[in-house]
Design an enzyme around this catalytic site. Sequence first.
Site: not given
Ligand code: ADP
Length: 332
Positions: A113, A195, A198
């Site tokens: 970050k 990956k 969001k």
């Molecule tokens: P993002 O990274 O998309 O903002 P979050 O950090 O809010 O999502 O993650 C919410 C949940 O989804 C966590 O348990 C995270 O490990 C899982 N997660 C997020 N992106 C992935 C992905 N591409 N593949 C598998 N699990 C994921």
Amino acid sequence: MSKEIVVSGIRSTGHLHLGNYFGAIQNYVKMQDAYDCYFFVADYHSLTTHPDPKALKPSVFRVLAENIASGLDPEKVALYAQSDVPEIPELYLMLNMLAYKGELEKVPTFKDKVRLHPENVNAGLLTYPVLMAADILIHRAVKVPVGKDQEQHLEMARNFAERFNSRYGEFFPEPQVFRFNSETVKIMSLDGTGKMSKSENVNATIYLSDTDEDIRKKIMKAKTDQGPAEPNAAMPDYIQNLFVLMSVTSGPETIARFTDAYNSCNIRYGDMKKQLAEDMVAFVAPIRDHAAEQQRDEATLRKILKTGAEKARESAAVTIAGARKLIGINYY
Ligand code: ADP
Ligand code: TRP
């Protein structure tokens, strides 16, 4: 016998995607009968990077609706917003005295970050793992279903619990990452650059809110290559990812057909993507439509949040009372 306690949260930072679904929500749904579950929208956590006040409420309601549409039953689990449980920030404050600047600065997600947003290195970002530990310890949870990227945060939560216990007396169990299979699913973006997320790789991420056309377009544009040069060749990760997606959305015969085609060097990625696109549409469409319906019914969502917060606060109050007593905040 009482059920084991489970906690997990998703930040309200945008639209949920297949990574959230297969990495987290699918496990929540599978756990809701056998465990005492607390699932929440981590809205305070989202303030560390997304401070737009207008976006917050729609984002919180969307995460909630998409979780319900994915199969979470608010009658079975406590489903709430983090900011509706003031005991969480109270425990966060207590745990902050047990967290050291040096260790917080070393956390890889913090360092990422700082690299991405050097203009916004706030204390909330630094103490992100402390708030996450408070989210978990407030219910004295033992199992936390999260993706691989969260393992270090869990380790820190165990450290804070252990420090509290050794300073004030045995109180918190040490929470562990939970997953059904030994491997956590990681869903890569369709362009093979990282990956699904969001807020990043948005054109190569499939969202639970995508239209059928969006889904087809994104899948047809997914990165492929000339195909394997020899039978039974190892798969490049972006091809492997298409098979991972197929394995979670298509039937076993379809998967076997394309795996055989790959192994015998007869694979036609255009055909594979067309099939995957149709199976993905069939998978996402009902969740999307159900979530949209839920989102239109704000009164019901508000009721769910309220009931969830009541359940969560009941459990949180017991923990806070115990922690205050052990610390010595015990004046009346
Ligand atoms: P993002 O990274 O998309 O903002 P979050 O950090 O809010 O999502 O993650 C919410 C949940 O989804 C966590 O348990 C995270 O490990 C899982 N997660 C997020 N992106 C992935 C992905 N591409 N593949 C598998 N699990 C994921
Ligand atoms: N940090 C988690 C993520 O980015 C979200 C989260 C906040 C969480 N508090 C939590 C996950 C407590 C599990 C338990 O995905």
